[in-house]
Design a protein around this motif. Structure first.
Motif, mmCIF file in Angstrom:
data_model
loop_
_atom_site.group_PDB
_atom_site.id
_atom_site.type_symbol
_atom_site.label_atom_id
_atom_site.label_comp_id
_atom_site.label_asym_id
_atom_site.label_seq_id
_atom_site.Cartn_x
_atom_site.Cartn_y
_atom_site.Cartn_z
ATOM 1 N N LYS A 1 123.651 -45.169 57.785
ATOM 2 C CA LYS A 1 124.245 -43.943 57.277
ATOM 3 C C LYS A 1 124.616 -43.001 58.426
ATOM 4 C CE LYS A 1 123.363 -40.187 54.008
ATOM 5 N NZ LYS A 1 122.375 -39.587 53.080
ATOM 6 N N GLN A 2 123.706 -42.909 59.416
ATOM 7 C CA GLN A 2 123.972 -42.054 60.574
ATOM 8 C C GLN A 2 125.177 -42.553 61.360
ATOM 9 O OE1 GLN A 2 120.374 -41.840 62.844
ATOM 10 N NE2 GLN A 2 119.295 -40.534 61.357
ATOM 11 N N ILE A 3 125.252 -43.873 61.512
ATOM 12 C CA ILE A 3 126.392 -44.454 62.239
ATOM 13 C C ILE A 3 127.692 -44.163 61.503
ATOM 14 C CG2 ILE A 3 127.463 -46.634 62.926
ATOM 15 C CD1 ILE A 3 124.638 -47.686 63.500
ATOM 16 N N GLU A 4 127.664 -44.332 60.171
ATOM 17 C CA GLU A 4 128.865 -44.054 59.381
ATOM 18 C C GLU A 4 129.251 -42.580 59.494
ATOM 19 O OE1 GLU A 4 127.867 -45.294 55.479
ATOM 20 O OE2 GLU A 4 128.052 -47.463 55.911
ATOM 21 N N GLU A 5 128.229 -41.688 59.493
ATOM 22 C CA GLU A 5 128.501 -40.263 59.621
ATOM 23 C C GLU A 5 129.085 -39.934 60.998
ATOM 24 O OE1 GLU A 5 128.696 -36.399 58.158
ATOM 25 O OE2 GLU A 5 128.133 -38.271 57.125
ATOM 26 N N ALA A 6 128.515 -40.573 62.040
ATOM 27 C CA ALA A 6 129.027 -40.342 63.398
ATOM 28 C C ALA A 6 130.462 -40.831 63.535
ATOM 29 C CB ALA A 6 128.126 -41.038 64.418
ATOM 30 N N VAL A 7 130.740 -41.994 62.955
ATOM 31 C CA VAL A 7 132.107 -42.532 63.007
ATOM 32 C C VAL A 7 133.063 -41.607 62.260
ATOM 33 C CG1 VAL A 7 133.573 -44.434 62.246
ATOM 34 C CG2 VAL A 7 131.356 -44.916 63.285
ATOM 35 N N LYS A 8 132.583 -41.085 61.118
ATOM 36 C CA LYS A 8 133.404 -40.158 60.338
ATOM 37 C C LYS A 8 133.714 -38.890 61.132
ATOM 38 C CE LYS A 8 133.443 -37.687 55.922
ATOM 39 N NZ LYS A 8 132.679 -37.391 54.691
ATOM 40 N N LYS A 9 132.660 -38.338 61.793
ATOM 41 C CA LYS A 9 132.864 -37.147 62.612
ATOM 42 C C LYS A 9 133.805 -37.422 63.771
ATOM 43 C CE LYS A 9 128.468 -34.827 61.616
ATOM 44 N NZ LYS A 9 127.199 -34.319 62.201
ATOM 45 N N LEU A 10 133.660 -38.610 64.371
ATOM 46 C CA LEU A 10 134.539 -38.977 65.486
ATOM 47 C C LEU A 10 135.990 -39.038 65.033
ATOM 48 C CD1 LEU A 10 134.884 -39.902 68.408
ATOM 49 C CD2 LEU A 10 134.432 -42.237 67.667
ATOM 50 N N HIS A 11 136.218 -39.655 63.863
ATOM 51 C CA HIS A 11 137.582 -39.712 63.331
ATOM 52 C C HIS A 11 138.105 -38.309 63.030
ATOM 53 C CE1 HIS A 11 138.045 -44.010 63.233
ATOM 54 N NE2 HIS A 11 136.972 -44.189 62.459
ATOM 55 N N GLN A 12 137.200 -37.434 62.487
ATOM 56 C CA GLN A 12 137.601 -36.066 62.190
ATOM 57 C C GLN A 12 137.964 -35.319 63.468
ATOM 58 O OE1 GLN A 12 137.986 -34.747 59.147
ATOM 59 N NE2 GLN A 12 138.805 -32.903 60.124
ATOM 60 N N LYS A 13 137.136 -35.536 64.521
ATOM 61 C CA LYS A 13 137.413 -34.905 65.807
ATOM 62 C C LYS A 13 138.738 -35.381 66.383
ATOM 63 C CE LYS A 13 136.213 -32.344 69.329
ATOM 64 N NZ LYS A 13 136.099 -30.874 69.210
ATOM 65 N N MET A 14 138.989 -36.676 66.262
ATOM 66 C CA MET A 14 140.263 -37.206 66.764
ATOM 67 C C MET A 14 141.431 -36.619 65.983
ATOM 68 S SD MET A 14 139.153 -41.194 67.351
ATOM 69 C CE MET A 14 140.805 -41.678 67.842
ATOM 70 N N ASP A 15 141.252 -36.464 64.655
ATOM 71 C CA ASP A 15 142.308 -35.848 63.842
ATOM 72 C C ASP A 15 142.534 -34.400 64.262
ATOM 73 O OD1 ASP A 15 142.569 -38.211 62.479
ATOM 74 O OD2 ASP A 15 141.301 -37.605 60.787
ATOM 75 N N ASP A 16 141.421 -33.660 64.497
ATOM 76 C CA ASP A 16 141.540 -32.261 64.922
ATOM 77 C C ASP A 16 142.237 -32.154 66.271
ATOM 78 O OD1 ASP A 16 140.222 -31.560 62.633
ATOM 79 O OD2 ASP A 16 138.255 -31.325 63.586
ATOM 80 N N MET A 17 141.854 -33.060 67.210
ATOM 81 C CA MET A 17 142.494 -33.048 68.528
ATOM 82 C C MET A 17 143.981 -33.352 68.403
ATOM 83 S SD MET A 17 139.573 -34.946 70.841
ATOM 84 C CE MET A 17 140.615 -34.938 72.293
ATOM 85 N N GLN A 18 144.322 -34.284 67.508
ATOM 86 C CA GLN A 18 145.725 -34.619 67.309
ATOM 87 C C GLN A 18 146.491 -33.417 66.753
ATOM 88 O OE1 GLN A 18 147.280 -37.317 68.205
ATOM 89 N NE2 GLN A 18 149.262 -36.735 67.349
ATOM 90 N N LYS A 19 145.828 -32.705 65.796
ATOM 91 C CA LYS A 19 146.477 -31.529 65.222
ATOM 92 C C LYS A 19 146.649 -30.442 66.281
ATOM 93 C CE LYS A 19 144.751 -32.282 60.517
ATOM 94 N NZ LYS A 19 143.864 -31.763 59.444
#
Length: 485
Positions: A87-105
């Motif tokens: 669950k933690q790994i999935e959450e970390a991956v989710k946050k990483l994807h969110q961070k990448m989306d934010d950086m892209q924006k």
């Protein structure tokens, strides 16, 4: 020979016991001695042994059950931990994807801002080009009219010469109509905009830096942390003593006043050095770690090289130099005056003219009496105009940005400085206050330190949270903390 009477169950056990002479086991009935096996006692021992064995077996089964339970608990714990880690790994991956989306924006926002800035700059250049083109067309028309009139006069002169009529020659005055013509306005002088290299993410870096420093709150009551008595004499006309100042890289301050010398003080007020100069020290700045000043006596810019060597950098021709500042690109911006005209010129260190700023887009003069000058962190060029009693800002291309003339009729813009956030600090001079503006020329507040300050004139910024302000009539310089750490 074993003389012990043994029963069959005991014989097998007794047979296993090794002896020095060995054993010869025979039937009980063939024994001829009186030794017996003592069955009653022996049976009791056997039962005891059997009980022990049963107890061991029960203990073994109990331990086996406990081990099974422990194994089950361990398995459950591992499964739970594994699910938690997953669950933690999935959450970390989710946050990483969110961070990448934010950086892209953010990247897209920066690109859009840069695109908008570039389009605005191009639009300003086109507007400036159109305005200048209109002026050139007007001047071209004036030149053509003059040339046409000259040709007419030339033809008439040749015709009169051919007629040889003395009376007509005496009455004809060549170029009379040209002399009576209104003096043509000054020919437009072009200054090519200077472009600067910028990182792709510089805009974002500037925004982050601004946000980082802008979180520093302006102190309600700024404090005076040290006081310096410069010791300059008072001039005869205005009784002024202290004019300008410039801070060095090692936190010392050059002071200029109503005498032909510059003084170097540390922030505690100790005098470190004095240099004799050729004029009063009214306009100073630091350039390439050396102090530079304007010399109105011979229209030159001079530098203190080494300890006492005064070196002429370049001359400003028939224009008198006043305020001077060093830019982020390594150039010098100088306020120049001639008669009732004022302009700002960008010079290289060798005196090459890189840019001239004098008129707005409507060919109206920007300045009437340019005095002090500084460059803001966004590239704006800010000048105090003593005749307009205002602060005038243009961008790095020389295009008008804003004019600030105070909140009331008592406002006067004497000197100016900018800090690392882009705040514009304006001193008012005799009987006036210190005003703080934002980078767009909007009034923020007055800077009134504890104990007050009289007749503020010269000003320079110390680090990120302090300024040094000079009282022109007393010759006292005050170190003021105006931002929180």
């Amino acid at each position: 020979r074993c003389g012990v009477n043994l029963c069959d169950p005991c014989a097998i056990r007794h047979l296993r016991v090794k002896s020095k002479n060995g054993h010869d086991i025979v039937d009980y009935t063939s024994k001829d001695d009186d030794d017996t096996c003592h069955r009653d006692n022996h049976s009791h021992k056997c039962f005891v042994l059997l009980g022990c064995i049963i107890s061991l077996i029960a203990l073994f089964l109990h331990l086996q059950n406990n081990c099974s339970a422990m194994y089950q608990l361990f398995t459950d714990e591992v499964t739970a931990r594994e699910e938690e880690y997953q669950k933690q790994i999935e959450e970390a991956v989710k946050k990483l994807h969110q961070k990448m989306d934010d950086m892209q924006k953010e990247h897209e926002v920066v690109l859009q801002k840069q695109k908008k800035e570039f389009e605005e700059m191009i639009e300003k250049v086109y507007d400036m080009q159109k305005a200048q083109n209109d002026v050139l067309q007007k001047q071209k028309k004036e030149f053509e009219e003059i040339i046409e009139k000259v040709n007419e006069i030339n033809e008439k002169t040749i015709k009169i010469q051919k007629t040889k009529i003395v009376k007509e020659m005496q009455t004809f005055i060549p170029y009379t109509c040209i002399r009576k013509r209104k003096i043509m306005t000054e020919v437009l002088q072009y200054s090519i905009p200077k472009l600067y290299k910028r990182k792709i993410d510089e805009l974002l870096e500037n925004e982050l830096t601004e946000n980082e420093f802008s979180c520093r709150r302006i102190l309600d009551i700024p404090t005076v942390t040290s006081v310096i008595d410069t010791g300059f004499p008072a001039d005869e006309k205005y009784k002024s003593r202290l004019f300008d100042m410039a801070v060095t890289d090692d936190n010392k301050v050059w002071m200029g006043g109503a005498s032909n010398e510059l003084k170097l003080f540390d922030l505690q007020g100790h005098l470190h050095h004095t240099v004799s100069i050729t004029n009063i020290g009214m306009y100073l700045c630091m350039h390439n770690k050396q102090v530079v000043y304007s010399d109105q006596s011979d229209n030159t810019m001079k530098m203190i090289f080494g300890t006492d060597n005064v070196v002429t950098m370049f001359t400003t021709g028939d224009w008198v130099p006043y305020g001077v500042t060093s830019t982020a690109s390594g150039d010098l911006l100088v306020c120049l005056r001639k008669d009732d005209q004022s302009k700002v010129v960008r010079y290289s260190s060798t005196g090459t003219v890189l840019q001239e700023i004098q008129y707005d887009s409507q060919r109206q003069p920007l300045y009437k009496k340019a005095a002090y000058i500084t460059e803001n962190v966004n590239g704006d060029i800010i000048v105090t105009d003593w005749k307009k009693k205002a602060v005038i800002a243009v961008d790095r291309l020389g295009i008008f940005r804003y004019l600030y003339s105070g909140k009331d009729s008592e406002f006067f813009a004497c000197s100016v400085a900018t800090d690392s956030v882009g705040h514009v600090i304006v001193t008012g001079g005799v009987g006036k206050k210190i005003s703080m503006l934002d980078r767009d020329g909007r009034f923020l507040r007055y800077i009134i330190p504890e104990g007050g300050i009289k007749d503020p004139r010269g000003v320079c910024i110390l680090g990120d949270i302090e300024m040094m302000v000079g009282e022109c009539l007393t010759g006292i310089a005050k170190r003021i903390k105006y931002l929180e750490d």
